[in-house]
Design a protein around this motif. Structure first.
Motif, mmCIF file in Angstrom:
data_model
loop_
_atom_site.group_PDB
_atom_site.id
_atom_site.type_symbol
_atom_site.label_atom_id
_atom_site.label_comp_id
_atom_site.label_asym_id
_atom_site.label_seq_id
_atom_site.Cartn_x
_atom_site.Cartn_y
_atom_site.Cartn_z
ATOM 1 N N TYR A 68 -40.261 58.502 7.911
ATOM 2 C CA TYR A 68 -41.320 59.237 8.478
ATOM 3 C C TYR A 68 -41.485 59.064 9.765
ATOM 4 O O TYR A 68 -41.609 57.931 10.288
ATOM 5 N N ARG A 79 -40.703 64.093 7.689
ATOM 6 C CA ARG A 79 -39.778 63.100 6.978
ATOM 7 C C ARG A 79 -38.358 63.452 6.854
ATOM 8 O O ARG A 79 -38.046 64.653 6.503
ATOM 9 N N PHE A 91 -43.693 66.914 6.778
ATOM 10 C CA PHE A 91 -44.508 66.375 5.613
ATOM 11 C C PHE A 91 -45.931 66.821 5.579
ATOM 12 O O PHE A 91 -46.541 67.083 4.586
#
Length: 208
Positions: A68, A79, A91
């Protein structure tokens, strides 16, 4: 240039956030020696395209070794996962768009994963966001868009960490010079440092 984030996965890969080059450098760690492996992003290229970056600063990994990345100036968390090459996805946040409405971030500086919890220091919105691994997100702490020095406010939430008991630590830099501690529900517990007092010659104070 000015590396700001590090992460180490279960396979011995070391990730380095290289913000001024707008990339993540990946190394293999073998017998305490680093060997360059790959680059995530494109050196010197700023873009909102998934897999490219604009000033990435902090890194964390989940239990599946997915990386991440706080893609700060793109106002999103990306991500990335490895399988014969790197594949990235957005993400949380809207690429290149800063905002405080649900689904948006503003200059996120910190991100941490522990178990199925993802915490994001949404610095430009003076808040911390909590998400599950499917990016269902809610407010965890802070008073959105209200910068301040009260216990439920942040001057600049620049990073976030979580311990094994679920306690959350937020680096509240800029003018507050402190670390704010919360329980797993986002309730304020205590302050490390002295609010608004920068370091002098005292081991209990911080300067940003």
């Amino acid at each position: 240039q000015e590396p700001r984030g590090l992460a180490l996965d279960s396979s011995g890969r070391l990730y380095v956030a290289d913000p001024l080059n707008h990339r993540i450098q990946v190394y293999q760690v073998i017998s305490n020696t680093l060997s360059y492996s790959s680059t995530i992003g494109e050196t010197g290229v700023i873009s909102t395209t998934t897999g490219l970056f604009n000033y990435p600063v902090r890194l964390t990994l989940d239990s599946l070794d997915r990386l991440y990345i706080a893609d700060t100036n793109n106002h999103r968390i990306q991500r990335c996962a490895y399988s014969s090459g790197w594949t990235c996805e957005d993400f949380f946040g809207v690429a290149g768009e800063s905002g405080s409405d649900p689904g948006y971030l503003s200059s996120p500086w910190g991100v941490v994963v522990r178990g199925d919890r993802v915490l994001i220091a949404d610095s430009g919105n003076a808040r911390v966001i909590e998400c599950d691994l499917d990016a269902n997100c809610v407010l965890f702490a802070g008073t959105p868009t209200e910068f301040g020095s009260d216990n439920d406010q942040f001057g600049w939430a620049s990073d976030v960490a979580m311990d094994s008991a679920g306690y959350v630590y937020v680096s509240d830099s800029s003018t507050n010079h402190r670390v704010q501690v919360f329980d797993s529900d986002g309730d304020y517990l205590r302050t490390i440092g002295v609010t608004g007092v920068p370091y002098l010659t005292n081991p209990t104070l911080f300067n940003q």
